[in-house]
Scaffold this active site. Sequence first.
Site: not given
Ligand code: UT7
Length: 329
Positions: A115, A256, A286
Amino acid sequence: MSSRRAKISAVGTFVPQRVVTNDDLSLELDTSDEWISTRTGIRERRIAENGEAASDLGARAARRVLEAAGVAPGELDLIIVASLSPDMLFPSTASLISGAIGAEGTAAFDLSAACTGFIYALSVANAFIVSGQADRVLVIGAEVVSKMIDWSDRATAVLFGDGAGAVLLEPAADGEEGIIGFDLGNDPAGAGELSLPAGGSRLPASEETVAERLHFLRMNGREVFRFATRVIQASSSQLLERSGHRVEDVDIFVPHQANIRIIDAAARKLGIPPEKVFSNLERYGNTSCASIPLCLDEAEREGRLKKGDLVLMVGFGGGLSWGSCLMRW
Ligand code: UT7
């Protein structure tokens, strides 16, 4: 020392017509508009049709930027494409685009920096112009990330979108500042945090790689999140300091577009007020290497980006890589 400087003289973009909303995704995945919009800021994204590849989107953006600049394809010296979703491993997507737009004979290559690719490609194009090796360079960020996504994985499927953005770089006129500088970096310790593992020479395609779904993008979201907020601030501060500018001098901040919480946290850490931060993540998700040029194009159309403005752009992603660029529009 060369006194030649480069500037972005025109921008052109293209996004597929098909809009996929968070509610649409919720029909197939265990997710919700509420989760996606509050955790990421994304509400909808554009998704390419079957059979539509990065070069198709990139060529449309390229034609638009050439039209805006009044430059013929044959007048280009170089085409650089940044993409993590190229049509093929080779030939380069840049080569395919050169054929599609009628720029046969023009030097063309792809650049791989995930990216961060757009900022890296901009720095290479800048070097070609400053050194006198080229007068007109097309830099294109072209992505059909939707083809690299495991649509059954809610953790990544909701984040990405397709699109392309192109900029034309030309020598700045006497007295014009144009591109001021770059800060580029990479942390290989984080290589495993964001990758597309199979299909290269490490894990060639096999029944196993397909069964294990290794041909799709994989990401440790939390780690990338932490990395991003840290490097956006560190890289921007270094670049500003090295070029003798203060953060207050920045007129528009174009990061980005990966997650609105990353953008807000980074802007806060840097001390850039919300009204100077540009974001269109809500409508495109993204789009990897296309995200920054998509922002530049919209910001200019909306009158948020004007001639003479000091623009700070920052990219980050797989590598884990980062890059920032400071320029006078
Ligand atoms: O281009 C560069 C590359 N990408 C990035 O910059 C992405 C960087 N990371 C992020 O933007 C965030 O970490 C995410 C948006 C990917 C995830 O957000 P988060 O607040 O870090 O969530 P998490 O991964 O800690 O997950 C929290 C909860 C989990 O459930 P439990 O374990 O707490 O029960 C996940 O399973 O949210 C759950 N979860 C979802 N729930 C509903 C993960 N994805 C989803 C979803 N819908 N799509």
